[in-house]
Design an enzyme around this catalytic site. Structure first.
Site, PDB file in Angstrom:
ATOM      1  N   GLY A 153       0.844  -1.185   0.000  1.00 38.46           N
ATOM      2  CA  GLY A 153       0.000   0.000   0.000  1.00 38.46           C
ATOM      3  C   GLY A 153       0.880   1.236   0.000  1.00 38.46           C
ATOM      4  O   GLY A 153       0.687   2.166  -0.772  1.00 38.46           O
TER       5      GLY A 153
ATOM      6  N   MET B  18       5.121   2.625   1.653  1.00 35.10           N
ATOM      7  CA  MET B  18       6.394   2.215   2.274  1.00 35.10           C
ATOM      8  C   MET B  18       7.039   3.404   2.959  1.00 35.10           C
ATOM      9  O   MET B  18       7.219   4.461   2.348  1.00 35.10           O
ATOM     10  CB  MET B  18       7.314   1.636   1.200  1.00 35.10           C
ATOM     11  CG  MET B  18       8.706   1.280   1.698  1.00 35.10           C
ATOM     12  SD  MET B  18       8.657  -0.080   2.928  1.00 35.10           S
ATOM     13  CE  MET B  18      10.082   0.360   3.934  1.00 35.10           C
ATOM     14  N   GLU B  19       7.437   3.170   4.230  1.00 30.05           N
ATOM     15  CA  GLU B  19       7.873   4.253   5.111  1.00 30.05           C
ATOM     16  C   GLU B  19       9.333   4.652   4.921  1.00 30.05           C
ATOM     17  O   GLU B  19      10.025   4.917   5.902  1.00 30.05           O
ATOM     18  CB  GLU B  19       7.642   3.832   6.564  1.00 30.05           C
ATOM     19  CG  GLU B  19       8.531   2.677   7.071  1.00 30.05           C
ATOM     20  CD  GLU B  19       7.926   1.297   6.926  1.00 30.05           C
ATOM     21  OE1 GLU B  19       7.059   1.114   6.054  1.00 30.05           O
ATOM     22  OE2 GLU B  19       8.340   0.397   7.681  1.00 30.05           O
ATOM     23  N   ASN B  20       9.847   4.736   3.693  1.00 29.62           N
ATOM     24  CA  ASN B  20      11.212   5.209   3.496  1.00 29.62           C
ATOM     25  C   ASN B  20      11.395   6.518   4.264  1.00 29.62           C
ATOM     26  O   ASN B  20      10.577   7.433   4.136  1.00 29.62           O
ATOM     27  CB  ASN B  20      11.475   5.479   2.017  1.00 29.62           C
ATOM     28  CG  ASN B  20      11.053   4.326   1.137  1.00 29.62           C
ATOM     29  OD1 ASN B  20      11.400   3.185   1.415  1.00 29.62           O
ATOM     30  ND2 ASN B  20      10.281   4.608   0.098  1.00 29.62           N
TER      31      ASN B  20
ATOM     32  N   HIS C  90      -0.165   5.889   9.268  1.00 28.93           N
ATOM     33  CA  HIS C  90       0.618   4.676   9.557  1.00 28.93           C
ATOM     34  C   HIS C  90       2.081   4.884   9.144  1.00 28.93           C
ATOM     35  O   HIS C  90       3.006   4.631   9.913  1.00 28.93           O
ATOM     36  CB  HIS C  90      -0.016   3.506   8.792  1.00 28.93           C
ATOM     37  CG  HIS C  90       0.732   2.207   8.892  1.00 28.93           C
ATOM     38  ND1 HIS C  90       0.241   1.118   9.581  1.00 28.93           N
ATOM     39  CD2 HIS C  90       1.916   1.804   8.377  1.00 28.93           C
ATOM     40  CE1 HIS C  90       1.098   0.117   9.494  1.00 28.93           C
ATOM     41  NE2 HIS C  90       2.132   0.511   8.763  1.00 28.93           N
ATOM     42  N   GLU C  91       2.274   5.381   7.927  1.00 28.74           N
ATOM     43  CA  GLU C  91       3.646   5.563   7.435  1.00 28.74           C
ATOM     44  C   GLU C  91       4.371   6.628   8.250  1.00 28.74           C
ATOM     45  O   GLU C  91       5.562   6.493   8.540  1.00 28.74           O
ATOM     46  CB  GLU C  91       3.645   5.930   5.950  1.00 28.74           C
ATOM     47  CG  GLU C  91       2.930   4.920   5.045  1.00 28.74           C
ATOM     48  CD  GLU C  91       3.380   3.484   5.239  1.00 28.74           C
ATOM     49  OE1 GLU C  91       4.579   3.267   5.497  1.00 28.74           O
ATOM     50  OE2 GLU C  91       2.523   2.579   5.153  1.00 28.74           O
TER      51      GLU C  91
HETATM   52 ZN   LIG Z   1       3.884  -0.362   8.162  1.00 26.89          ZN
END
Ligand SMILES: [Zn+2]
Length: 873
Positions: A276, A278-280, A312-313
């Site tokens: 969904g 991505m927390e880069n 969330h990210e």
């Molecule tokens: Zn996550």
């Protein structure tokens, strides 16, 4: 249950099985990476990397990760001396090993390597993607694909400071974790972009985007500049995500009492993306559907999901990026917290969205998965990267978040937050384990947190809590008994191991005499416990108040009758729980189907849309599976009974929204349409929906957006080739990513066999992006008229299809196969994936096969009950 037996003290580094983990005595400190890539000019990339290392002792070889790369020119500089290394690649272990003729002394050393590779097509590593005519390169590196980008020490505990530079065509935008430090113009229409050095980061959090991208205006949260980046021409879709990002970031900074840890915040809409989002660190990547929104046509559900995913990210910037799990075993430390935090923060931003009702749907799916014998503990032993990839599932995220929520309620919000703040401060820019978190929480709350929480993290499954009324002398009392909840009643495979036990932080809702209710709390640690209540006997007992605990209550029959009658005294989430637990009891052979159907159909007057939505899954199963096996007349009769219960409410609501209607009324109409139209297939409603679909395809604004999914699905079911073409054209011309997705997925709902084949064939073309293939197949496996053709197609075209199903998404269609139903299909699925194994879906396959069995056992049990309940069949 490996997790429970392991000794888990405070040591940060765990045993490293040789060949599976890098040795700990060689650590990167600073890494300079240069990469040359221009996606518009072909599919290759090349570069150089310089690792400044710390060697704890003399070494004659250095191991690091590289996969699907050509690695060359190994040199090492140490103490002013340059040595040539000889290179050996071990593709089985994703390793590059550099050996030296004589040992390199302990201390600092710089390792230089050249590398080259091809832009991938499977949405991982450094991969190619297209938006219309434009070509892009993006990274997706979690869990272990940084090694497919450049040779590196690809383990979360090997944090280093990275300085990235990129050579590319001058018309490309280049984004990474940090701001641009400088741009060097080069000859031949090229440039070299240098980024500032990062703070300490794990390799899986690095990011690179290359191609023609446009940015929104920056909005500020404190000093942090937030921008949304997207393919050209989509700038008008960025307003909502900018607002959500700013609102969430400010609340997260306040919650952690620590400023956002990175220099800027880019949110990047990626045209083809596996996850969904991505927390880069500093450069978060999203699917377009989860970032680009048109407020005029978006559904409330889609809008809420966008806010939740963004939050969330952003929660990961602290939880995961700043403090990172030491190893993939503790992936839940990242994901469970970010999931919980997103619902918590969005709920404080928009209380009217009732985010915890959304969460209940996710929690309920996690309870269903965790009832399987093939489930796993939240804390899961991980040796190989494919096993880390498998753990991105409902247990790690949704069960994990449920346990975090239970813990927060048990410790109290203040103590919980104080403990987490202390944990983040102590481990910032480093790595941590669960034990570190428990000790911070214990200190803040002055309770032994580990004693309560370990069983929930390290044991698979969850308790069934039986509650009976009793008397202790003159006082009313409750007697509790706990045992593991199992998806199948008895016999096969049950109760071999010693029965596990959980300390349950119990909160119950007790009906006061007359009206109203009160909460009772107790930590239930023993298998059997008695709670003596003061005063009069409660009017009713609901044994999981606000669905705060990750367990299923089992009420006595008499209690259930009282609860059904007193459901107005229960909160909405408890009504959802009541229905969900009752259906689970039917599935597990602990309750009869008629009782559940009577309960469910009594909810015709329900006002809360999410409670109605809870009924979709169970009633859908009853119609599709049990109804199909009972025969067409019984199926029609069952549909009739459902339409009778929910039809009047839908008729009263009608298709058209009044201008001043609130969100609840709109969502309730959509939930009712789904029950009466999609599940009961009430002829008049289905026909009207089909006519509305025709108008909707011509004019999007003719329909309340919240009805669009159900109307598109019903329109497709009744649709012919002309309508199929209309959906296809609408998908290609869609004004928003959500609309495109809706139109594409509707193609999976057609029933005409020729159109089913056309939809399947599209999964092998660029009409369906790599990111959407799995989701369309899932839709078709759920369609009774398409599922067998879909499975035959999957088998027939597997080699080609497999290339369009990235490692995480490939599990989805496998999980959806139990809808095929028959024993023959089960054998076929088992045999096919035995012959064509999918490493990242090994557990998903075991779970699918178990669900086949559970569904078959349920059908055998419930079919006679259904016939009796319907009367004459
Ligand atoms: Zn996550």
């Amino acid at each position: 249950m490996a997790g429970a037996r392991r000794k888990r003290g405070s040591s940060k580094r765990e045993a490293r099985p040789r060949g599976l983990r890098l040795p700990a005595h060689v650590r990167p400190v600073e890494v300079d990476v240069h990469v040359e890539v221009d996606p518009a000019r072909g599919g290759g990339f090349r570069g150089e990397v310089e690792h400044r290392l710390e060697l704890d002792r003399p070494v004659s070889r250095i191991e690091l990760h590289a996969a699907d790369l050509r690695v060359s020119r190994a040199r090492l500089v140490s103490g002013g001396r340059t040595r040539r290394g000889s290179l050996a690649l071990h593709p089985q272990a994703d390793l590059a090993v550099v050996s030296f003729a004589e040992p390199v002394p302990a201390g600092e050393a710089t390792l230089e390597l050249g590398f080259a590779g091809s832009l991938r097509s499977d949405l991982r590593g450094l991969y190619g993607a297209r938006s219309g005519e434009r070509a892009y390169a993006f990274t997706q590196l979690e869990a272990a694909d940084a090694r497919r980008f450049f040779p590196c020490f690809d383990e979360p505990a090997m944090k280093a400071r990275f300085a990235l530079s990129v050579t590319t065509g001058s018309r490309n935008t280049v984004l990474s974790n940090q701001p641009v430090a400088k741009i060097e113009p080069l000859v031949g229409g090229r440039k070299r972009v240098h980024f500032e050095r990062t703070p300490p980061l794990s390799t899986y959090l690095l990011a690179l985007a290359v191609g023609e991208l446009e940015a929104s205006e920056a909005v500020l949260c404190g000093d942090t500049e937030i921008r949304v980046w997207h393919a050209p021409g989509k700038g008008h879709l960025t307003g909502f995500s900018l607002e959500a990002a700013r609102e969430c970031l400010a609340r997260l900074e306040a919650w952690f009492d620590l400023p956002y840890p990175y220099a800027k915040l880019d949110l990047v809409a990626v045209p083809d993306f596996e996850a969904g989002a991505m927390e880069n660190a500093g450069a978060v990547f999203f699917r377009e559907t989860l970032l680009l929104v048109d407020p005029e046509t978006v559904t409330l559900q889609e809008r809420k999901r966008v806010a939740e995913v963004i939050c969330h990210e952003l929660a990961h910037m602290w939880y995961g990026d700043l403090v990172t799990m030491a190893w993939w075993n503790d992936l839940w430390l990242n994901e469970a917290f970010a999931t919980w935090m997103a619902f918590h923060v969005v709920d404080t931003w928009k209380p009217e969205w009732k985010m915890w009702l959304d969460f209940q749907h996710h929690r309920s799916a996690a309870l269903a998965m965790d009832a399987l014998a093939t489930t796993h503990p939240i804390y899961t032993e991980v040796k190989r990267p494919s096993e880390a990839t498998e753990n991105f599932d409902l247990i790690t995220y949704e069960k994990g978040a449920s346990v975090v929520r239970m813990l927060e309620r048990f410790l109290g919000a203040e103590a919980f937050r104080a403990g987490v703040r202390a944990y983040i401060r102590e481990h910032q820019e480093g790595n941590a384990t669960a034990a570190d978190l428990w000790s911070a929480l214990s200190e803040a709350s002055e309770r032994d947190v580990e004693r309560v929480v370990r069983a929930w993290i390290e044991q698979p499954g969850f308790p069934l809590l039986e509650v009976k009324r009793a008397r202790e002398g003159a006082s009313p009392a409750l007697v509790f008994r706990q045992q593991r909840f199992r998806g199948r009643a008895a016999g096969k495979g049950a109760r071999q191991a010693p029965e596990p036990r959980w300390p349950i932080p119990w909160v119950g809702r007790l009906g006061k005499p007359g009206r109203g209710s009160q909460l009772e709390r107790r930590l239930l640690e023993k298998r059997r416990e008695v709670l003596v209540l003061g005063g009069e006997a409660p009017r009713f007992v609901y044994a999981n108040a606000d669905e705060g605990g990750f367990f299923r209550p089992l009420h006595e029959d008499a209690e259930l009758t009282v609860l059904a009658a007193s459901r107005a005294d229960l909160s909405a989430v408890e009504r959802m729980g009541l229905l969900g637990h009752q259906w689970a009891a039917v599935r597990a052979g602990r309750a009869g189907l008629p009782g559940f159907l009577d309960l469910a159909l009594a909810f015709g007057d329900e006002r809360e849309p999410d409670v109605l939505t809870t009924l979709r899954g169970p009633l859908g199963f009853c119609v599709d599976r049990l109804g199909r096996e009972a025969g067409p007349e019984a199926q029609a009769a069952l549909r009739g009974r459902i339409a009778e219960s929910f039809g009047p409410a839908f008729e009263a609501a009608g298709f058209d929204a009044a201008t001043k209607e609130d969100d609840d009324a709109r969502l309730r109409r959509a939930a009712l349409l789904s029950l009466v139209g999609e599940i009961a297939e009430a002829p008049r409603v289905a026909a009207e929906a089909s006519a509305r679909c025709e108008r909707y395809l011509a004019e999007r604004r003719s329909l309340d957006p919240n009805l669009a999914d159900a109307v598109a699905a019903l329109g497709a079911r009744a649709g012919d080739a002309r309508r199929f073409d209309a959906f296809l054209a609408a998908a290609e011309a869609a004004a928003t990513p959500q609309e495109r997705r809706r139109m594409l997925l509707a193609l999976g709902e057609f029933r005409d066999p020729a159109l089913v084949e056309r939809a399947l064939a599209l999964t092998l073309t660029d009409t369906v992006g790599t990111q959407d293939v799995a989701i369309l197949l899932v839709r078709m496996l759920g369609n009774p008229a398409a599922r067998e053709a879909a499975w035959a197609f999957m088998k027939r075209r597997w080699p080609k299809l497999r290339r369009r199903l990235p490692p995480m998404l490939v599990t989805r269609p496998i999980e959806a196969t139990p809808a095929l139903g028959t024993r023959t299909a089960r054998r076929d699925v088992a045999a096919f994936f035995k012959a064509n194994p999918v490493p990242t879906a090994a557990r998903a396959l075991r779970q699918a096969l178990e669900r086949f069995d559970l569904d078959a056992e349920l059908a055998a049990r419930a079919l006679p009950e259904l016939r009796r309940w319907l009367g004459a069949f």
